[in-house]
Design a protein around this motif. Structure first.
Motif, short mmCIF file in Angstrom:
data_model
loop_
_atom_site.label_atom_id
_atom_site.label_comp_id
_atom_site.label_asym_id
_atom_site.label_seq_id
_atom_site.Cartn_x
_atom_site.Cartn_y
_atom_site.Cartn_z
N GLY A 272 0.69 -1.44 0.01
CA GLY A 272 -0.02 -0.11 -0.03
C GLY A 272 0.73 1.30 -0.15
O GLY A 272 1.67 1.39 -0.91
N GLU A 273 0.67 2.32 1.08
CA GLU A 273 1.33 3.20 1.02
C GLU A 273 2.89 2.95 1.26
O GLU A 273 3.64 3.89 1.12
CB GLU A 273 0.83 4.25 1.96
CG GLU A 273 -0.46 4.70 1.89
CD GLU A 273 -0.38 5.80 0.53
OE1 GLU A 273 0.63 6.48 0.49
OE2 GLU A 273 -1.35 5.73 -0.34
N GLY A 274 3.02 1.95 2.02
CA GLY A 274 4.37 1.77 2.13
C GLY A 274 5.32 1.44 0.94
O GLY A 274 6.63 1.52 0.98
N LYS A 275 4.66 0.62 -0.01
CA LYS A 275 5.18 0.39 -1.43
C LYS A 275 5.37 1.66 -1.98
O LYS A 275 6.41 1.91 -2.88
CB LYS A 275 4.32 -0.43 -1.99
CG LYS A 275 4.93 -0.92 -3.41
CD LYS A 275 4.23 -2.02 -4.22
CE LYS A 275 4.24 -3.46 -3.47
NZ LYS A 275 3.60 -4.39 -4.47
N VAL A 276 4.50 2.72 -1.93
CA VAL A 276 4.44 4.07 -2.59
C VAL A 276 5.77 4.56 -2.01
O VAL A 276 6.64 5.16 -2.75
CB VAL A 276 3.37 4.98 -2.27
CG1 VAL A 276 3.60 6.44 -2.88
CG2 VAL A 276 2.10 4.44 -3.09
N ARG A 277 5.87 4.64 -0.69
CA ARG A 277 7.35 5.28 -0.13
C ARG A 277 8.44 4.43 -0.62
O ARG A 277 9.61 5.07 -0.98
CB ARG A 277 7.27 5.11 1.35
CG ARG A 277 6.14 6.20 2.06
CD ARG A 277 6.47 6.34 3.45
NE ARG A 277 5.97 5.15 3.99
CZ ARG A 277 4.72 4.86 4.44
NH1 ARG A 277 3.63 5.64 4.28
NH2 ARG A 277 4.73 3.67 5.11
N ALA A 278 8.58 3.11 -0.64
CA ALA A 278 9.66 2.52 -1.19
C ALA A 278 9.94 2.72 -2.73
O ALA A 278 11.30 2.97 -2.94
CB ALA A 278 9.54 1.05 -1.26
N VAL A 279 8.86 3.06 -3.66
CA VAL A 279 9.39 3.58 -5.15
C VAL A 279 9.68 4.81 -4.92
O VAL A 279 10.90 5.13 -5.63
CB VAL A 279 8.02 3.33 -5.87
CG1 VAL A 279 8.17 4.00 -7.17
CG2 VAL A 279 7.60 1.86 -5.84
N GLU A 280 9.18 5.77 -4.31
CA GLU A 280 9.59 7.23 -4.06
C GLU A 280 11.36 7.09 -3.46
O GLU A 280 12.26 8.04 -4.15
CB GLU A 280 8.91 8.11 -3.15
CG GLU A 280 7.45 8.21 -3.72
CD GLU A 280 6.72 9.05 -2.82
OE1 GLU A 280 5.66 9.65 -3.40
OE2 GLU A 280 6.85 8.82 -1.76
N GLU A 281 11.42 6.28 -2.62
CA GLU A 281 12.85 6.24 -2.30
C GLU A 281 13.96 5.58 -3.22
O GLU A 281 15.07 6.06 -3.69
CB GLU A 281 12.80 4.99 -0.97
CG GLU A 281 12.32 5.99 0.31
CD GLU A 281 12.22 4.85 1.47
OE1 GLU A 281 12.69 3.76 1.20
OE2 GLU A 281 11.42 5.19 2.57
N LEU A 282 13.41 4.71 -4.06
CA LEU A 282 14.49 4.30 -5.03
C LEU A 282 14.56 5.22 -6.15
O LEU A 282 15.53 5.40 -6.58
CB LEU A 282 13.66 3.13 -5.71
CG LEU A 282 13.73 1.56 -4.73
CD1 LEU A 282 12.94 0.67 -5.44
CD2 LEU A 282 15.17 1.11 -4.62
N ALA A 283 13.43 5.99 -6.30
CA ALA A 283 13.74 7.09 -7.53
C ALA A 283 14.47 7.92 -7.07
O ALA A 283 15.32 8.85 -7.93
CB ALA A 283 12.23 7.61 -7.90
N ARG A 284 14.70 8.37 -5.67
CA ARG A 284 15.48 9.67 -5.41
C ARG A 284 16.89 9.01 -5.53
O ARG A 284 17.65 9.68 -5.72
CB ARG A 284 14.95 10.10 -3.64
CG ARG A 284 13.82 10.93 -3.97
CD ARG A 284 13.73 11.62 -2.59
NE ARG A 284 13.54 10.60 -1.39
CZ ARG A 284 12.34 10.26 -0.93
NH1 ARG A 284 11.28 10.71 -1.75
NH2 ARG A 284 12.23 9.33 -0.08
N ALA A 285 17.01 7.88 -4.97
CA ALA A 285 18.40 7.36 -4.79
C ALA A 285 19.24 6.96 -6.20
O ALA A 285 20.25 7.14 -6.33
CB ALA A 285 18.27 5.94 -4.30
N HIS A 286 18.31 7.01 -7.22
CA HIS A 286 19.03 6.51 -8.33
C HIS A 286 18.48 7.49 -9.58
O HIS A 286 18.64 7.44 -10.59
CB HIS A 286 18.30 5.06 -8.90
CG HIS A 286 18.58 3.98 -8.23
ND1 HIS A 286 19.87 3.14 -8.60
CD2 HIS A 286 17.92 3.33 -7.17
CE1 HIS A 286 19.92 2.17 -7.45
NE2 HIS A 286 18.97 2.25 -6.81
N ASP A 287 18.12 8.80 -9.01
CA ASP A 287 17.76 10.02 -9.82
C ASP A 287 16.75 9.66 -10.89
O ASP A 287 17.10 9.67 -12.35
CB ASP A 287 19.04 10.44 -10.41
CG ASP A 287 18.97 11.90 -11.05
OD1 ASP A 287 18.01 12.52 -10.59
OD2 ASP A 287 19.54 12.21 -11.95
N VAL A 288 15.88 8.89 -10.81
CA VAL A 288 14.57 8.53 -11.78
C VAL A 288 13.45 9.43 -11.77
O VAL A 288 12.91 9.98 -10.80
CB VAL A 288 14.14 7.01 -11.32
CG1 VAL A 288 12.67 6.74 -11.98
CG2 VAL A 288 15.34 6.05 -11.42
#
Length: 471
Positions: free
Chosen positions: A258-274
């Motif tokens: 749910g929202e935890g997965k949304v936060r995980a995607v946002e963290e991956l995007a920030r970490a890899h400049d996506v």
């Protein structure tokens, strides 16, 4: 001009560079009635026409191929002579700061029932029981949970967070090394054989396109990480259990749901400049609606009933993966329908998600647009000029992967309309024009597009073409 005729041109682009106004032709300002008026004036002055035509002929004689070739040959000779001269002194220039690197696109894949048929946790539970790590009662509970989730899909999603915490309590006290060892065996024997071939193809397609690929799942982080390594993707996120002194405590540090997965995607995007607006997400469950809304392109794989309804409402792509290796791709007509819906909603991220990265589009004015950015500017021109514009398809004709769509464009001219002939100020007029849209679809996205519309009729409705020009 080469025929010795008088020429009337618009003061724009290369035409303005070739014609000397009043000497080798006549230049007029775009848009409006200046062009037909200039033609009418020349038609009434035959002597001036002959003089302009003769001057035009003399101008283009200097552009004859023989003249151009001689000039080119002379230029090459100068270059060859320069190459034999002593090398000039090298001057060291200050370092130039490189331009900022463009952000990358990525693909985020849910795992259970999307990449893999079934549940990763259940695949771990059985080997864990055989290894003596959990009891038969715990194994049966895991099986009941999986059967319930598979049967009810989205209706049981609210139970998933609680079930994930219950699963964490099952491994409380276990050695982390034992769980990892059993997990590796489970992946090799039970999970990898159940990876959808179509999912592998989708992952490979994103790799070839230069996208990063991530697995994001509510399954245990240890399992997701091992699977990410085996599938050779760029990263992962999963549910993280707390460990102390080499043993699991039974507490969860992160639930990737749910929202935890949304936060995980946002963290991956920030970490890899996506750039998420240019990225893609794949899932089977309505519990991942947050993740699917986060990206520019949402792909619903084997969707549950609620997600299927939402996908149809939002014109998201729907695919079916199975272990036979087939992936039901969207048909060209379905892609065209989603294009029209995104155009009518003025939803650029959704529209861009339906286009191949190297899309080539030939516009109504025969201009060639290559790539996402050039198409973005083109669509913005129409949306700004006609804020309420809509397209309505009337018929479709299919030839392989190429679709020919006939329809009607409507809109009210309330903004500046930028055309190759110049800008047209808002007229407030309502227009309706028939169009033809020819699209070629490759791997579910538009690779080539040709737009055809009667531009003269459109300009006439805007009052830019006189109804009668006196001859």
């Amino acid at each position: 001009m080469a025929s010795g005729l008088a020429v009337v041109g618009v003061r724009a682009g290369g035409v303005a560079e070739l014609i000397v106004d009043g000497d080798t032709g006549v230049l007029v300002e775009p848009p409006g009635l200046a062009l037909p008026r200039a033609v009418a004036e020349l038609a009434a002055a035959p002597e001036r026409c002959r003089a302009l035509g003769a001057a035009a002929r003399r101008t283009v004689e200097g552009r004859d191929w023989a003249v151009v070739f001689d000039a080119l040959l002379e230029h090459y000779q100068e270059l060859i002579s320069a190459a034999t001269r002593p090398a000039p002194q090298v001057v060291r220039l200050p370092a130039v700061t490189p331009a900022p690197r463009a952000r990358r696109a990525a693909a985020f894949f849910d795992v259970d029932r999307t990449v893999v048929s079934g549940s990763c946790f259940l695949a771990l539970a059985r080997p864990a029981w055989r290894a003596g790590l959990i009891s038969i009662r715990s194994l049966l509970r895991a099986g009941v949970h999986q059967a319930f989730f598979s049967a009810l899909g989205a209706r049981s999603d609210h139970r998933l967070g609680r079930s994930t915490r219950r699963a964490a309590s099952l491994i409380a006290g276990m050695h982390v090394a034992d769980v990892r060892r059993v997990g590796r065996r489970a992946l090799a024997s039970r999970v990898l054989p159940r990876v959808h071939p179509a999912a592998r193809l989708a992952i490979d397609a994103h790799r070839r396109a230069g996208d990063l690929v991530f697995l994001v799942s509510a399954a245990p982080e240890e399992l997701v990480g091992e699977l990410a390594t085996l599938l050779e993707v760029d990263g992962y996120a999963g549910t993280r259990a707390e460990a102390a002194r080499g043993r699991y405590t039974g507490r969860l540090l992160r639930v990737c749901h749910g929202e935890g997965k949304v936060r995980a995607v946002e963290e991956l995007a920030r970490a890899h400049d996506v750039d998420l607006s240019c990225s893609t997400a794949y899932s089977d469950s309505s519990s991942d609606l947050g993740m699917l809304r986060l990206v520019g392109r949402a792909v619903c794989v084997n969707p549950d009933s609620r997600l299927r309804a939402e996908a149809r409402r939002r014109c998201w792509e729907i695919r079916r993966f199975d272990l036979g290796g087939t992936a039901t791709m969207s048909t060209p007509q379905q892609v065209a329908e989603r294009l029209n819906a995104a155009f009518n909603d003025k939803d650029w991220p959704k529209l861009a998600g339906l286009m191949a990265d190297d899309i080539e589009c030939i516009t109504f004015a025969n201009a060639v647009l290559r790539g996402i950015d050039e198409n973005r500017a083109y669509y913005a021109t129409w949306w700004n000029a006609f804020p309420d514009c809509r397209v309505t398809a009337h018929s479709h004709h299919l030839d392989g992967e190429t679709l020919i769509e006939e329809g009607t464009f409507t809109g009210t001219h309330r903004g500046v309309f930028r055309t190759p002939m110049g800008e047209i100020a808002p007229t407030g007029r309502r227009v309706q024009a028939e169009y033809i849209n020819v699209i070629t679809v490759e791997r579910g996205r538009v690779a080539r597009q040709r737009l055809i519309l009667d531009r003269l009729d459109l300009l006439d409705q805007l009052g830019m073409v006189p109804s009668l020009i006196a001859s």
